[in-house]
Each structure stands twice: as C-alpha cells, then as structure tokens.
Design a protein around this motif. Structure first.
Motif, PDB file in Angstrom:
ATOM      1  N   GLN A  63     -28.832  30.318 -28.643  1.00 43.27           N
ATOM      2  CA  GLN A  63     -29.619  28.975 -28.361  1.00 43.27           C
ATOM      3  C   GLN A  63     -31.265  29.772 -28.061  1.00 43.27           C
ATOM      4  O   GLN A  63     -31.446  30.845 -27.423  1.00 43.27           O
ATOM      5  CB  GLN A  63     -29.351  28.325 -27.241  1.00 43.27           C
ATOM      6  N   TYR A 103     -37.114  30.165 -37.025  1.00 43.37           N
ATOM      7  CA  TYR A 103     -37.560  28.784 -36.373  1.00 43.37           C
ATOM      8  C   TYR A 103     -39.266  28.531 -36.501  1.00 43.37           C
ATOM      9  O   TYR A 103     -40.105  29.417 -36.603  1.00 43.37           O
ATOM     10  CB  TYR A 103     -37.545  28.999 -34.881  1.00 43.37           C
ATOM     11  N   ALA A 105     -42.806  24.765 -28.768  1.00 39.60           N
ATOM     12  CA  ALA A 105     -41.452  24.063 -28.889  1.00 39.60           C
ATOM     13  C   ALA A 105     -40.915  24.514 -30.392  1.00 39.60           C
ATOM     14  O   ALA A 105     -41.913  25.244 -31.218  1.00 39.60           O
ATOM     15  CB  ALA A 105     -41.520  22.711 -29.311  1.00 39.60           C
ATOM     16  N   LYS A 137     -38.259  24.866 -33.908  1.00 41.10           N
ATOM     17  CA  LYS A 137     -37.334  23.906 -34.752  1.00 41.10           C
ATOM     18  C   LYS A 137     -36.717  24.958 -35.713  1.00 41.10           C
ATOM     19  O   LYS A 137     -37.282  25.465 -36.355  1.00 41.10           O
ATOM     20  CB  LYS A 137     -38.017  22.910 -35.478  1.00 41.10           C
ATOM     21  N   TYR A 138     -35.205  24.791 -35.938  1.00 39.49           N
ATOM     22  CA  TYR A 138     -34.516  25.616 -36.784  1.00 39.49           C
ATOM     23  C   TYR A 138     -35.020  25.188 -38.338  1.00 39.49           C
ATOM     24  O   TYR A 138     -34.235  23.946 -38.664  1.00 39.49           O
ATOM     25  CB  TYR A 138     -33.053  25.832 -36.505  1.00 39.49           C
ATOM     26  N   THR A 139     -35.569  25.703 -39.174  1.00 44.50           N
ATOM     27  CA  THR A 139     -35.984  25.359 -40.265  1.00 44.50           C
ATOM     28  C   THR A 139     -37.025  25.895 -40.869  1.00 44.50           C
ATOM     29  O   THR A 139     -37.528  27.098 -40.395  1.00 44.50           O
ATOM     30  CB  THR A 139     -36.691  23.921 -40.245  1.00 44.50           C
ATOM     31  N   ARG A 147     -38.956  16.271 -35.107  1.00 45.27           N
ATOM     32  CA  ARG A 147     -38.504  16.528 -33.811  1.00 45.27           C
ATOM     33  C   ARG A 147     -38.106  17.869 -33.637  1.00 45.27           C
ATOM     34  O   ARG A 147     -37.770  18.567 -34.616  1.00 45.27           O
ATOM     35  CB  ARG A 147     -37.267  15.569 -33.663  1.00 45.27           C
ATOM     36  N   TYR A 148     -38.532  18.438 -32.376  1.00 49.18           N
ATOM     37  CA  TYR A 148     -38.385  19.778 -32.233  1.00 49.18           C
ATOM     38  C   TYR A 148     -37.346  19.791 -31.111  1.00 49.18           C
ATOM     39  O   TYR A 148     -37.156  18.900 -30.256  1.00 49.18           O
ATOM     40  CB  TYR A 148     -39.712  20.406 -31.454  1.00 49.18           C
ATOM     41  N   ASP A 149     -36.271  20.887 -31.136  1.00 54.96           N
ATOM     42  CA  ASP A 149     -35.026  21.029 -30.496  1.00 54.96           C
ATOM     43  C   ASP A 149     -35.071  21.693 -29.114  1.00 54.96           C
ATOM     44  O   ASP A 149     -34.284  21.543 -28.225  1.00 54.96           O
ATOM     45  CB  ASP A 149     -34.096  21.437 -31.364  1.00 54.96           C
ATOM     46  N   PHE A 150     -36.219  22.593 -29.252  1.00 54.01           N
ATOM     47  CA  PHE A 150     -36.306  23.551 -28.105  1.00 54.01           C
ATOM     48  C   PHE A 150     -37.600  23.590 -27.389  1.00 54.01           C
ATOM     49  O   PHE A 150     -38.537  23.746 -28.183  1.00 54.01           O
ATOM     50  CB  PHE A 150     -35.796  24.915 -28.444  1.00 54.01           C
ATOM     51  N   TRP A 151     -37.690  23.518 -26.231  1.00 49.01           N
ATOM     52  CA  TRP A 151     -38.936  23.330 -25.485  1.00 49.01           C
ATOM     53  C   TRP A 151     -39.024  24.565 -24.410  1.00 49.01           C
ATOM     54  O   TRP A 151     -38.242  24.790 -23.637  1.00 49.01           O
ATOM     55  CB  TRP A 151     -39.146  22.114 -24.971  1.00 49.01           C
TER      56      TRP A 151
END
Length: 124
Positions: free
Chosen positions: A1, A32, A97, A99-101, A110-114
């Motif tokens: 993660q 990311y 932040a 985002k896996y992309t 939307r971002y998943d990790f901050w």
C-alpha cells in the motif's frame, strides 16, 4: 500500500519560495500519479497540480501556473512541489495524494492515498 509523507512546509514572506517534498514508501511510485492539494481552514480542499505516473505530463490549476512547479523522481520514490512568488493567499495545508494509474492525471476524479499534510504560511 502506498504511504505518503509531506515535508518542506514553513513560514515565508510574500514573494518567497518553498520546496515541498512528498516521500513515498510501500510501493514503487512509478505506478502512481501524484496530485498536490491545499486546504485552508473552513474551506474545501482544492487541487493545485498533478503529474502522471511517468512524470511526463502535468496539469496545473490556473492560479498555480507560472509560479508552482511539480516534479517526480521515481528512482527516489519522491515527488516535489516548488512554490515561488508566494502570496498571502497561498497560506494553507498542502497535501500530496496518489492514484494507481497510467492515465493522464487530469482525468483523475479521486485519489486513493493521502499524506498528512504540511503547513505553508505566508505572512508579512
């Protein structure tokens, strides 16, 4: 993660500069996209700029163009935000932040990790 930690905030005079660092751990940052956001107490969080996973394409908000510069060093698992010509209105907590992309970061909804944020204070 993915885990993110911001650093480099501080207090500066108007016209001053700061360099914020976003240090990633847990996974390879090269997968990311990274976005920088900021928030003032009592207001919503706003996006500043983003950079794609490869560090090749960026997307700036209008107020950041010409003053702020985002960069990314996947080898070091770090992203940066250079803040120049700071004004009083730039005072805020700045967050990075992730985002896996591999898509253009301008398309991210939307971002998943901050990270936890770093305070930037501009005052005379």
């Amino acid at each position: 993660q993915l885990q993110l930690v911001e650093s480099g905030g501080g207090s500066v005079r108007p016209g001053g500069s700061l360099r914020l660092t976003c240090t990633a751990s847990g996974v390879a940052l090269e997968r990311y996209a990274i976005g920088w956001f900021r928030q003032v107490p009592g207001k919503g969080r706003e996006r500043v700029v983003c950079i794609d996973n490869r560090g090749r394409s960026t997307d700036y908000e209008d107020y950041a163009k010409g003053r702020f510069t985002i960069s990314k060093d996947n080898a070091k698992n770090m992203a940066y935000l250079q803040l120049n010509s700071l004004s009083l209105e730039d005072t805020a907590v700045y967050y990075c932040a992730g985002k896996y992309t591999d898509s253009y970061c301008s398309t991210i909804q939307r971002y998943d990790f901050w990270g936890q944020g770093t305070q930037v204070s501009v005052s005379s």
